[in-house]
Write a protein that holds these residues in place. Structure first.
Motif, PDB file in Angstrom:
ATOM      1  N   GLU A   1      21.159 -11.281  27.596  1.00 57.07           N
ATOM      2  CA  GLU A   1      21.331 -12.446  28.466  1.00 57.07           C
ATOM      3  C   GLU A   1      20.251 -12.492  29.543  1.00 57.07           C
ATOM      4  O   GLU A   1      19.724 -13.555  29.864  1.00 57.07           O
ATOM      5  CB  GLU A   1      22.727 -12.466  29.099  1.00 57.07           C
ATOM      6  CG  GLU A   1      23.819 -12.843  28.128  1.00 57.07           C
ATOM      7  CD  GLU A   1      23.606 -14.213  27.490  1.00 57.07           C
ATOM      8  OE1 GLU A   1      23.338 -15.196  28.218  1.00 57.07           O
ATOM      9  OE2 GLU A   1      23.702 -14.300  26.265  1.00 57.07           O
TER      10      GLU A   1
ATOM     11  N   LYS B   1      17.016 -13.511  27.905  1.00 55.60           N
ATOM     12  CA  LYS B   1      17.073 -14.939  27.583  1.00 55.60           C
ATOM     13  C   LYS B   1      16.830 -15.783  28.832  1.00 55.60           C
ATOM     14  O   LYS B   1      16.095 -16.767  28.791  1.00 55.60           O
ATOM     15  CB  LYS B   1      18.424 -15.281  26.942  1.00 55.60           C
ATOM     16  CG  LYS B   1      18.503 -16.699  26.436  1.00 55.60           C
ATOM     17  CD  LYS B   1      19.715 -16.953  25.545  1.00 55.60           C
ATOM     18  CE  LYS B   1      21.012 -16.661  26.226  1.00 55.60           C
ATOM     19  NZ  LYS B   1      22.180 -17.081  25.434  1.00 55.60           N
ATOM     20  N   CYS B   2      17.412 -15.382  29.932  1.00 52.76           N
ATOM     21  CA  CYS B   2      17.240 -16.104  31.200  1.00 52.76           C
ATOM     22  C   CYS B   2      15.777 -16.069  31.653  1.00 52.76           C
ATOM     23  O   CYS B   2      15.217 -17.085  32.060  1.00 52.76           O
ATOM     24  CB  CYS B   2      18.156 -15.503  32.259  1.00 52.76           C
ATOM     25  SG  CYS B   2      18.068 -16.348  33.844  1.00 52.76           S
TER      26      CYS B   2
ATOM     27  N   ARG C   1      13.726 -18.327  29.474  1.00 51.80           N
ATOM     28  CA  ARG C   1      13.979 -19.730  29.804  1.00 51.80           C
ATOM     29  C   ARG C   1      13.188 -20.145  31.043  1.00 51.80           C
ATOM     30  O   ARG C   1      12.558 -21.201  31.074  1.00 51.80           O
ATOM     31  CB  ARG C   1      15.476 -19.980  30.005  1.00 51.80           C
ATOM     32  CG  ARG C   1      15.801 -21.429  30.304  1.00 51.80           C
ATOM     33  CD  ARG C   1      17.295 -21.735  30.366  1.00 51.80           C
ATOM     34  NE  ARG C   1      18.057 -20.778  31.144  1.00 51.80           N
ATOM     35  CZ  ARG C   1      18.965 -19.943  30.632  1.00 51.80           C
ATOM     36  NH1 ARG C   1      19.225 -19.933  29.356  1.00 51.80           N
ATOM     37  NH2 ARG C   1      19.622 -19.109  31.417  1.00 51.80           N
TER      38      ARG C   1
ATOM     39  N   TYR D   1      13.278 -16.618  22.460  1.00 45.39           N
ATOM     40  CA  TYR D   1      14.375 -17.296  23.168  1.00 45.39           C
ATOM     41  C   TYR D   1      15.402 -17.833  22.177  1.00 45.39           C
ATOM     42  O   TYR D   1      16.605 -17.638  22.339  1.00 45.39           O
ATOM     43  CB  TYR D   1      13.800 -18.428  24.014  1.00 45.39           C
ATOM     44  CG  TYR D   1      14.817 -19.259  24.741  1.00 45.39           C
ATOM     45  CD1 TYR D   1      15.475 -18.772  25.870  1.00 45.39           C
ATOM     46  CD2 TYR D   1      15.133 -20.542  24.306  1.00 45.39           C
ATOM     47  CE1 TYR D   1      16.413 -19.543  26.537  1.00 45.39           C
ATOM     48  CE2 TYR D   1      16.057 -21.315  24.967  1.00 45.39           C
ATOM     49  CZ  TYR D   1      16.696 -20.808  26.085  1.00 45.39           C
ATOM     50  OH  TYR D   1      17.631 -21.574  26.739  1.00 45.39           O
ATOM     51  N   GLU D   2      14.913 -18.484  21.137  1.00 48.50           N
ATOM     52  CA  GLU D   2      15.803 -19.035  20.122  1.00 48.50           C
ATOM     53  C   GLU D   2      16.538 -17.913  19.382  1.00 48.50           C
ATOM     54  O   GLU D   2      17.716 -18.029  19.071  1.00 48.50           O
ATOM     55  CB  GLU D   2      14.980 -19.876  19.147  1.00 48.50           C
ATOM     56  CG  GLU D   2      15.782 -20.796  18.300  1.00 48.50           C
ATOM     57  CD  GLU D   2      14.891 -21.690  17.458  1.00 48.50           C
ATOM     58  OE1 GLU D   2      15.230 -22.876  17.347  1.00 48.50           O
ATOM     59  OE2 GLU D   2      13.884 -21.202  16.917  1.00 48.50           O
TER      60      GLU D   2
ATOM     61  N   GLY E   1      19.263 -18.897  22.579  1.00 51.68           N
ATOM     62  CA  GLY E   1      18.960 -19.954  23.547  1.00 51.68           C
ATOM     63  C   GLY E   1      18.720 -21.273  22.840  1.00 51.68           C
ATOM     64  O   GLY E   1      18.239 -21.316  21.713  1.00 51.68           O
TER      65      GLY E   1
END
Length: 96
Positions: free
Chosen positions: A36, A39-40, A43, A74-75, A79
């Protein structure tokens, strides 16, 4: 002697297995938090790239390569959402 071993085995096995399950759950929590967080961060960087190169109305080839790698990661981490639309916009920019 055989009964003592079976009794010890019967008592200790569930305790050991319970401990192993607890360790695995703790590791999963840590892995999930790391995913997480990653991912953040991806992003945030993708949004920065998008805003910068949309204002410039073009994107250098090295930045597009970075974008593609970051977006893929990310994907892969699950995400999606608004960054998917940004991906389409970035790919429409001329390469300088």
């Amino acid at each position: 002697m055989k009964e003592l071993l079976m009794t010890t085995y019967t008592i200790s096995l569930p305790i050991i297995l319970g401990y192993i399950v607890w360790i695995l759950k703790e590791q999963k929590k840590s892995r999930d938090a790391n995913c997480e967080g990653t991912k953040c961060l991806l992003r945030v960087k993708l949004i920065e790239y998008h805003d910068r190169y949309m204002m410039e109305k073009s994107i250098p080839s090295y930045a597009l390569d970075n974008w593609v790698e970051m977006y893929s990661a990310y994907e892969g981490l699950g995400g999606n959402g608004m960054v998917k639309g940004m991906n389409e916009e970035i790919h429409r920019l001329p390469i300088k």
